[in-house]
Motif scaffolding. Structure first.
Motif, PDB file in Angstrom:
ATOM      1  N   PRO A  10       0.842  -1.195   0.000  1.00 49.13           N
ATOM      2  CA  PRO A  10       0.000   0.000   0.000  1.00 49.13           C
ATOM      3  C   PRO A  10       0.878   1.247   0.000  1.00 49.13           C
ATOM      4  CG  PRO A  10      -0.052  -1.074   2.154  1.00 49.13           C
ATOM      5  CD  PRO A  10       0.777  -1.948   1.257  1.00 49.13           C
ATOM      6  N   CYS A  11       0.595   2.205  -0.865  1.00 47.17           N
ATOM      7  CA  CYS A  11       1.392   3.425  -0.953  1.00 47.17           C
ATOM      8  C   CYS A  11       0.453   4.628  -0.916  1.00 47.17           C
ATOM      9  CB  CYS A  11       2.188   3.454  -2.254  1.00 47.17           C
ATOM     10  SG  CYS A  11       3.441   2.185  -2.336  1.00 47.17           S
ATOM     11  N   ARG A  12       0.774   5.584  -0.033  1.00 49.22           N
ATOM     12  CA  ARG A  12      -0.099   6.743   0.123  1.00 49.22           C
ATOM     13  C   ARG A  12       0.130   7.745  -1.009  1.00 49.22           C
ATOM     14  NH1 ARG A  12      -0.238  10.803   4.402  1.00 49.22           N
ATOM     15  NH2 ARG A  12       1.864  10.098   4.889  1.00 49.22           N
ATOM     16  N   GLU A  29       4.027   8.030  -2.050  1.00 48.88           N
ATOM     17  CA  GLU A  29       5.004   7.554  -1.075  1.00 48.88           C
ATOM     18  C   GLU A  29       5.571   6.227  -1.578  1.00 48.88           C
ATOM     19  OE1 GLU A  29       4.018   8.532   3.400  1.00 48.88           O
ATOM     20  OE2 GLU A  29       3.359   6.521   2.819  1.00 48.88           O
ATOM     21  N   THR A  95      -4.947   5.586  -0.978  1.00 48.98           N
ATOM     22  CA  THR A  95      -3.902   4.588  -1.170  1.00 48.98           C
ATOM     23  C   THR A  95      -3.990   3.929  -2.537  1.00 48.98           C
ATOM     24  OG1 THR A  95      -4.088   4.106   1.187  1.00 48.98           O
ATOM     25  CG2 THR A  95      -2.900   2.496  -0.142  1.00 48.98           C
TER      26      THR A  95
ATOM     27  N   ARG B  85      -6.945   0.330   4.904  1.00 49.08           N
ATOM     28  CA  ARG B  85      -5.965  -0.225   3.975  1.00 49.08           C
ATOM     29  C   ARG B  85      -6.126  -1.731   3.863  1.00 49.08           C
ATOM     30  NH1 ARG B  85      -0.014   2.347   4.131  1.00 49.08           N
ATOM     31  NH2 ARG B  85      -0.610   4.358   3.283  1.00 49.08           N
ATOM     32  N   TYR B  86      -5.721  -2.236   2.720  1.00 50.02           N
ATOM     33  CA  TYR B  86      -5.846  -3.667   2.505  1.00 50.02           C
ATOM     34  C   TYR B  86      -4.512  -4.346   2.776  1.00 50.02           C
ATOM     35  CZ  TYR B  86     -10.208  -2.681   0.012  1.00 50.02           C
ATOM     36  OH  TYR B  86     -11.456  -2.279  -0.330  1.00 50.02           O
TER      37      TYR B  86
END
Ligand SMILES: Cc1cc2nc3c(=O)[nH]c(=O)nc-3n(C[C@H](O)[C@H](O)[C@H](O)COP(=O)(O)OP(=O)(O)OC[C@H]3O[C@@H](n4cnc5c(N)ncnc54)[C@H](O)[C@@H]3O)c2cc1C
Ligand code: SF4
Ligand code: SF4
Lengths: 279, 358
Positions: A10-12, A29, A95, B85-86
């Motif tokens: 996951p990347c913001r 990010e 995200t 979030r996953y």
């Protein structure tokens, strides 16, 4: 042999900057991996996805720490279908899911001491921007730098502020823009990108050229650059193929048995000439 | 040479009546699959009560690769956490599989599958399954189908990657031990009795007869294909053949050495969970070579057909060290218009004897 995984991180999204009606520039990010693991080179790409929607390849448009804050990178995403429709709606703080970088890592030492010619058509500026940034960051390592950018209309031009900033560097980098068509108020040139090579004042001998754009552009630009005397091994092209895995397995990107996701997507024309159905 | 070698190694008697015991023994550690009769056809399926192992089967439609790279496979699940979030969760490894009665062509296919997955990057899922599998190979006495050309492709006598390899002599099978694991399993279900001299004679005789039973279609060795295909790259043959192609993609799906896949997502409507999976696709499927914007890099059927054939005969041996066609004949048998890779190989190789110029 490395073991592989298709699991993304996951990347913001830090910034989402619309460029026009369908292109969005994202500052993202970097994946929270061991920092060294996310060190893309110009020409490499990531796989970006949304859970339940899908995944697709996108070139890294700005590398971490190269005109960006460390630990961040940039993508330029064009809305063309289901996934990109939703990706381009992401807002800061939301995200996206990223894995990579993938693709060939080109040894930059081979370009040092040479002049560089960059030709970008439309979306092609997204990946080539990382090349120009790298070159400007190490400006002393190169001779003359020419950047030619073509777009359908002035509205379609990407990274306008950055193009202006490059232009302001004057002799550091020779930036020329051209659009297919424009309404009044466009003071610049009109035509196809190859016309920028008419009366080319840059250096040809020993220079490297980087091309990225729609397929029609390749044929014409290649012909012109070869006619100018550029060496085939110094003509670099980025190819587009469907890629589902990015890691040399899914087979969608094969050209003559070569898996572009690993051996490309950046190739020299000399390399490509050997491959059937490449350009 | 080869026929004699068979007898030099450990070869034991395996009474046919012990097949049930073998299945039971393997079922302790494996999911046991083998050829099972399905109406007029045979297919690879779980064997056990109600699904009898049919060792006298002809080539199945789907090759054993379905157990190592399944037609559709979960890559991982996304689960949404409290922060929105996953996180990704890979499925647990399933029970290893034991395959009973694999013919030479499909044994070769499994080796090709490994050579590909071990090449540029390691697919630990597929190679892991291959590593954990138990395979009983089975010799063929006659071509399974009219389309088979395993002898030409040098896969008829393949034994690796089997743990045990069997010659079916009726009431008794002679079984060769190829791995330590194979020996261990065999020991659990038989007394490891050596073949009698009568049985050895019978085997030699059948191997001699077999050689005659398999016609030679190509008359040149498979390692000459790469050169022949390169020379024929611009041949009209491709167009002539492709005119009949429906782009249905069956030839890809039934092939033991095809590996291409597509990736897709599915999610619940509320977005709480999603899965990412891969599923088989192939170079003959329309749209395979398309990119965003709709451009196709191999737009004509002739280019697509040539791609499949040249990949098998040239690109795969050059890159992975093994010819990508085992001669199983599946793509010929299941093509609705009977396009034949064997015929294409024969034509590009020149009809002449071995060593004829391409
Ligand atoms: C190495 C590489 C780098 C890339 N870099 C970038 C980048 O930096 N920025 C960027 O915006 N894009 C980039 N792309 C393109 C991007 O990956 C695609 O636009 C994306 O996959 C589209 O996904 P989608 O789900 O939104 O569209 P889809 O719904 O998949 O389709 C989008 C369009 O693609 C065509 N298409 C797709 N699949 C098929 C099919 N099976 N049959 C027919 N037509 C089809 C259609 O014409 C459709 O209009 C790159 C591609 C590659 C290979
Ligand atoms: S099975 Fe036959 S008709 Fe179908 S895609 Fe393959 S060659 Fe063409
Ligand atoms: S190409 Fe056809 S004959 Fe060759 S292995 Fe694949 S399915 Fe069998």
């Amino acid at each position: 042999m490395p073991q592989v995984s298709m699991i993304p991180a996951p990347c913001r999204v830090l910034e989402a900057l619309p460029q026009n009606a369908h292109d969005v520039r994202f500052v993202v990010e970097a994946p929270p991996l061991p920092a060294a693991a996310f060190a893309p080179e110009p020409g490499q790409f990531v796989m970006a996805s949304l859970p339940g929607i899908g995944e697709a390849p996108f070139c890294v448009s700005a590398l971490p720490g190269e005109g960006t804050a460390p630990g961040t990178f940039e993508l330029l995403i064009r809305r063309t279908g289901r996934l990109t429709n939703l990706l381009t709606r992401l807002r800061p703080g939301e995200t996206m899911y990223v894995r990579g970088p993938y693709g060939r890592r080109v040894d930059w030492e081979r370009f040092e001491g040479a002049s560089l010619i960059v030709m970008a058509g439309g979306l092609g500026l997204a990946p080539l921007r990382a090349f120009v940034r790298r070159a400007l960051l190490r400006r002393d390592a190169f001779r003359r730098i020419d950047v030619m950018v073509g777009a359908r209309s002035p509205d379609e031009l990407l990274f306008k502020d950055e193009l202006a900033a490059w232009k302001a560097r004057r002799d550091d980098v020779h930036v020329r823009l051209i659009v297919d068509a424009a309404r009044e108020g466009w003071g610049g040139r009109i035509g196809v990108i190859t016309t920028l090579l008419d009366n080319f004042e840059g250096e040809v001998d020993g220079s490297h050229a980087f091309l990225c754009g729609p397929p029609v552009m390749y044929r014409h630009c290649l012909k012109r650059l070869l006619a100018l005397g550029l060496y085939e091994g110094h003509l670099w092209l980025t190819l587009e193929r469907r890629m589902r895995c990015g890691i040399g397995l899914c087979g969608n990107c094969q050209v003559s048995g070569h898996y572009l996701c690993q051996e490309g997507p950046l190739f020299s024309y000399r390399e490509l000439r050997q491959l059937r159905e490449a350009v | 040479m080869r026929r004699q070698k068979a007898m030099d190694q450990e070869v034991y008697r395996f009474p046919r009546s012990r097949l049930g015991a073998l299945i039971e023994r393997l079922a302790r550690d494996y999911r046991v699959v083998g050829p099972v009769r399905r109406g007029a056809e045979h297919a690879w399926a779980d064997v056990g009560p109600g699904a009898e192992l049919a060792l006298d089967y002809p080539t199945t439609m789907l090759p054993p690769r379905q157990f190592f790279a399944p037609p559709r496979e979960l890559l991982f699940r996304f689960r949404r956490g409290a922060d929105g979030r996953y996180t990704c969760h890979e499925p647990e490894a399933e029970r290893p599989v034991a395959l009973l009665g694999v013919h030479g062509c499909d044994l070769t296919g499994l080796r090709v599958l490994r050579s590909f997955h071990e090449s540029s990057c390691r697919d630990r899922v597929v190679t892991g399954r291959l590593d954990r599998a138990f395979i009983l190979g089975l010799a063929c006495w006659a071509p399974c189908t009219a389309e088979a050309f395993c002898r030409d492709m040098a896969s008829l006598e393949s034994e690796a990657p089997a743990a045990l390899y069997a010659w079916d002599l009726g009431d008794v099978l002679l079984v060769k031990v190829l791995t330590a694991r194979g020996r261990e399993v065999l020991q659990d279900v038989t007394a490891l009795e050596a073949a009698t001299s009568d049985e050895q004679v019978a085997l030699r005789h059948r191997l001699r007869v077999r050689h005659e039973a398999f016609p030679s279609h190509l008359r040149f060795p498979p390692d000459r294909l790469a050169v022949a295909l390169e020379a024929a790259a611009d041949d009209l043959l491709w167009e002539a053949t492709a005119d009949r192609c429906l782009s249905c993609g069956r030839c890809n799906l039934v092939c033991p050495t095809c590996t291409c896949f597509d990736v897709g997502d599915e999610g619940t409507l509320d977005g709480a969970a999603a899965v990412r999976f891969r599923r088989w696709t192939g170079c003959q499927v329309p749209g395979f070579s398309k990119v965003a914007g709709g451009r196709d890099f191999r737009p004509t059927r002739a280019q697509q057909l040539r791609y499949r054939v040249v990949r098998k005969g040239k690109y795969m041996p050059e890159r992975y060290g093994m010819v990508g066609c085992t001669g199983c004949g599946r793509c010929i048998a299941h093509c609705p218009t009977h396009i034949s890779i064997r015929e294409i190989f024969r034509q590009v190789g020149g009809g002449g004897g071995a060593g004829a110029a391409a």
